[in-house]
Scaffold this motif. Structure first.
Motif, mmCIF file in Angstrom:
data_model
loop_
_atom_site.group_PDB
_atom_site.id
_atom_site.type_symbol
_atom_site.label_atom_id
_atom_site.label_comp_id
_atom_site.label_asym_id
_atom_site.label_seq_id
_atom_site.Cartn_x
_atom_site.Cartn_y
_atom_site.Cartn_z
ATOM 1 N N LEU A 166 0.936 -1.070 0.114
ATOM 2 C CA LEU A 166 -0.052 0.016 -0.143
ATOM 3 C C LEU A 166 0.870 1.365 -0.138
ATOM 4 O O LEU A 166 0.192 2.377 -0.016
ATOM 5 N N THR A 167 2.313 1.239 -0.020
ATOM 6 C CA THR A 167 3.063 2.368 -0.105
ATOM 7 C C THR A 167 3.923 2.135 -1.237
ATOM 8 O O THR A 167 4.527 1.303 -1.662
ATOM 9 N N ARG A 168 4.284 3.524 -1.784
ATOM 10 C CA ARG A 168 5.324 3.503 -3.056
ATOM 11 C C ARG A 168 6.815 3.175 -2.291
ATOM 12 O O ARG A 168 7.641 2.516 -2.949
ATOM 13 N N THR A 169 7.075 3.972 -1.239
ATOM 14 C CA THR A 169 8.298 3.983 -0.532
ATOM 15 C C THR A 169 7.894 2.864 0.640
ATOM 16 O O THR A 169 6.928 3.112 1.291
ATOM 17 N N PRO A 170 8.817 2.225 0.946
ATOM 18 C CA PRO A 170 8.521 0.900 1.981
ATOM 19 C C PRO A 170 7.917 1.464 3.302
ATOM 20 O O PRO A 170 8.890 2.045 3.886
ATOM 21 N N MET A 171 6.936 1.110 3.578
ATOM 22 C CA MET A 171 6.166 1.704 4.993
ATOM 23 C C MET A 171 6.223 2.921 5.220
ATOM 24 O O MET A 171 6.052 3.410 6.514
ATOM 25 N N ASP A 172 6.258 3.978 4.338
ATOM 26 C CA ASP A 172 6.192 5.215 4.377
ATOM 27 C C ASP A 172 4.777 5.668 4.186
ATOM 28 O O ASP A 172 4.355 5.776 3.136
ATOM 29 N N LEU A 173 3.989 5.955 5.377
ATOM 30 C CA LEU A 173 2.539 6.061 5.227
ATOM 31 C C LEU A 173 2.092 7.602 4.446
ATOM 32 O O LEU A 173 1.165 7.564 3.846
ATOM 33 N N SER A 174 3.090 8.263 4.162
ATOM 34 C CA SER A 174 2.868 9.487 3.442
ATOM 35 C C SER A 174 2.736 9.170 1.943
ATOM 36 O O SER A 174 2.321 10.035 1.017
ATOM 37 N N THR A 175 3.250 7.991 1.683
ATOM 38 C CA THR A 175 3.124 7.572 0.216
ATOM 39 C C THR A 175 2.025 6.366 -0.054
ATOM 40 O O THR A 175 2.292 5.575 -0.916
ATOM 41 N N LEU A 176 1.099 6.219 0.559
ATOM 42 C CA LEU A 176 0.140 5.488 0.569
ATOM 43 C C LEU A 176 -0.553 5.562 -0.747
ATOM 44 O O LEU A 176 -1.033 6.581 -1.395
ATOM 45 N N LEU B 194 -3.145 2.700 -3.652
ATOM 46 C CA LEU B 194 -3.738 1.336 -4.054
ATOM 47 C C LEU B 194 -3.317 1.067 -5.201
ATOM 48 O O LEU B 194 -3.764 0.029 -5.951
ATOM 49 N N SER B 195 -2.119 1.504 -5.760
ATOM 50 C CA SER B 195 -1.996 1.258 -7.448
ATOM 51 C C SER B 195 -1.585 -0.145 -7.643
ATOM 52 O O SER B 195 -1.596 -0.840 -8.419
ATOM 53 N N TYR B 196 -0.731 -0.703 -6.459
ATOM 54 C CA TYR B 196 -0.208 -2.093 -6.559
ATOM 55 C C TYR B 196 -1.253 -2.913 -6.703
ATOM 56 O O TYR B 196 -1.016 -4.167 -6.925
ATOM 57 N N TRP B 197 -2.612 -2.561 -6.239
ATOM 58 C CA TRP B 197 -3.691 -3.442 -6.192
ATOM 59 C C TRP B 197 -4.677 -3.239 -7.425
ATOM 60 O O TRP B 197 -5.198 -4.113 -8.075
ATOM 61 N N PHE B 198 -4.923 -1.796 -7.940
ATOM 62 C CA PHE B 198 -6.141 -1.323 -8.858
ATOM 63 C C PHE B 198 -5.441 -0.593 -9.825
ATOM 64 O O PHE B 198 -6.480 -0.398 -10.987
#
Length: 609
Positions: free
Chosen positions: A361-371, A373-377
């Protein structure tokens, strides 16, 4: 006057013909012997023939090696034995992977014994709070695919050595050393987290069977605690401990996903990944020798387990009353002990699953500021070539999911029906040799690590042999191999179920005129529907998360969910691979839960009081 004479009766048929007609009439109503012969032929071809074929390939020169061996293809040769055991590259091909396998096996066993054995003692022999919850929670790690933990480890500790996106610590500026990111340490830890439930279940059940009165009697007679443990508890626990150790070693020997994911970046090979690499390099002869070695080690492990069990049968307690299960009072340590069990559950289940979920759910690993859904949808992912969209877009995931459900489902049905038929022939048949053959050969795949049996099947079915065409790359081969590898469980279940079913219902139906098929359809199958359902669902759950068996047999058109996730790891698409593994874990956990509700059973039944 003509005298009419009575016509003489026709002469009786010869004795041999009468016997044949009698046997045909018997077979018409009870074709157990014919069914047994058919099952013998099928198992001989699907179980024994692959092993014979792989041994043949180990001693016959393969195409492309004639220059090195100085012989013609197809001739008998010892070239591959020399190459694996005596040549200059034997260390790379065999001795180094063997040593690495021993290191990983020993480390995993120690990890699993400490964690699983400690938790088993705490749950079964102490008054720790939440015993029932801990008993169920601590077996959840085995419901997850084994490489779930390795992908979570990479997400946290991966450095820039392997290429692709780095892990969380590296992204935060903390350089993780190679020994922490890859190699034996992470492999041992992740495999230990996956396999400690084996020790937990086996040791926990054994501890519950030990009567606490035996220990009390020894203490009353003045024996100190160390003597009680050495003279009473330890001997009674030896069968469970030896089975747990050998079971974990056998599993580690054949596992592929975790050593591949965490060992490949550091070029750390074990026997399973070395075998896979030999097949990818089209070194068929070398792969055949490695397969034979893995098979021999697997068989020796199971034989050692059987020998130890026979040796330990003298440590048996017999009594007329039920065993007394007295719990040790932890006093002020009750809640710290519960906290320790909860921490192990969090580390082995919650942390890996949350790590994979947040990573997807994040573009940068575990960085919640980069949340995101691209990797899913997402319809498109920038920079992605082999998989340029989210996993729910495109056809790759749905095709792999359909292949998994279709192939694993059909294999499970075949496995369950075959197991019940084997049980029927073994219990009802009148030919002891056929029954012994079916009992032993149907159990043989259990002795062989999965990746070795897959390599043996590939050796047999990769080319046309007689009337049987080449099956490599077909769904039929995947169905056959999956059904055969799970046959030991269904056959043992079928034998146990048929042993509990008396002959009276069938005999009554036979007297009423029902033929064999009617008796099977209207009596045996309905009565044994519980065994059939269990024989279908359990192989289905195991097959959904199976990788070692199928990794060498799938092609582009037969890709499964497990091979899709490993393929994404090869591409370096960490978030996408993690998302696919979460889908597999969700399906596996759901099916396990539904199975336990359907059969009203639990893996940890009885451990939690």
């Amino acid at each position: 006057m003509a005298v009419r004479t009575k016509a003489a009766p026709p002469p009786p048929p010869p004795l041999r013909r009468r016997r044949l007609l009698y046997r045909l009439r018997v077979l018409r109503h009870d074709p157990t012997a014919v069914l047994g012969l058919i099952l013998v032929g099928v198992l001989a071809y699907l179980v024994v023939a692959p092993l014979v074929a792989v041994l043949s390939d180990a001693f016959r020169l393969q195409y492309g090696d004639e220059v090195h061996a100085g012989q013609q293809p197809g001739e008998w040769t010892g070239y591959y034995l020399w190459r694996v055991f005596r040549s200059q590259v034997s260390g790379l091909l065999f001795y180094e992977p063997l040593l690495n396998t021993l290191v990983v096996s020993l480390g995993t066993v120690l990890f699993a014994l400490v964690v699983g054995g400690g938790m088993a003692w705490m749950v079964t022999r102490t008054n720790v709070p939440g015993r029932r919850w801990l008993a169920g929670a601590l077996v959840v790690p085995y419901m997850l695919p084994s490489w779930t933990f390795s992908l979570a480890w990479l997400t946290l500790f991966k450095n820039d050595r392997a290429g692709g996106q780095v892990g969380v610590l590296q992204a935060q500026g903390i350089r993780t050393p190679d020994w922490l990111a890859y190699g034996p340490l992470p492999i041992v830890v992740t495999l230990g987290l996956h396999y400690y439930p084996f020790v937990f279940l086996l040791v926990g059940n054994a501890l519950r069977r030990i009567d606490a009165q035996l220990e009390d009697s020894a203490r009353i007679l003045g024996a100190p605690r160390r003597v009680v443990v050495r003279r009473i508890v330890a001997p009674l626990m030896l069968p469970a401990l030896s089975s747990a150790v050998l079971l974990v070693v056998g599993r580690v020997l054949g596992t592929f996903g975790t050593p591949y994911v965490l060992g490949l970046p550091a070029d750390y090979r074990v026997l399973s990944t070395g075998l896979y690499q030999a097949i990818r390099d089209r070194s068929t002869g070398v792969a055949s020798v490695l397969t034979a070695v893995i098979v021999i080690i697997g068989v020796l492990i199971v034989f050692c387990d059987a020998r130890l069990l026979r040796e330990h049968r003298r440590f048996v307690t017999v009594g007329g009353k039920g065993a007394m299960d007295r719990l040790s009072d932890l006093r002020t340590w009750r809640w710290p002990a519960f906290a320790l069990g909860a921490v192990i559950f969090v580390v082995s289940v919650v942390v890996p699953v949350l790590t994979l979920l947040l990573s997807s759910l994040t573009r940068t690993p575990m960085d919640l500021s980069t949340l995101t859904l691209s990797y899913w949808f997402a319809d498109s992912l920038p920079g992605a070539v082999g998989f340029p969209h989210g996993i729910f877009r495109g056809s790759e995931l749905w095709t792999a999911a359909w292949n998994s459900l279709r192939i694993v489902g059909l294999a499970s049905v075949i496995c369950a029906v075959a197991g019940l038929l084997i049980g029927y022939v073994v219990v009802r048949g009148s030919a002891p040799r056929i029954a012994a053959f079916l009992r032993q050969v149907s159990f043989l795949p259990y002795l062989i690590p999965g990746i070795a049996f897959a390599a043996a099947s590939l050796s047999l079915f990769a080319v046309a042999r007689g009337p049987v065409p080449a099956l490599y790359g077909t769904t039929f081969l995947l169905i056959l191999v999956m059904a055969v590898t799970h046959l030991p469980y269904s056959s043992r279940s079928g034998i146990a179920a048929m042993t509990q079913l008396g002959r009276d219902p069938e005999e009554a139906a036979q007297i009423a005129g029902a033929n064999w098929w009617q008796r099977m359809r209207r009596i045996v199958f309905p009565i044994q529907k519980g065994a059939l359902v269990t024989g279908i669902v359990l192989p289905f759950i195991s097959g959904l998360k199976e990788l070692s068996i199928v990794v060498m047999l799938t092609t582009t058109g037969t890709e499964l969910l497990t091979t899709l996730s490993i393929g994404l790891v090869d591409y370096g698409y960490t978030q996408l691979a993690n998302a696919v593994v979460l889908v597999i874990a969700l399906v596996s956990f759901t099916m396990t839960y539904l199975t336990q509700r359907l059969t009203k059973s639990s893996l940890a039944s009885g451990l939690g009081g």
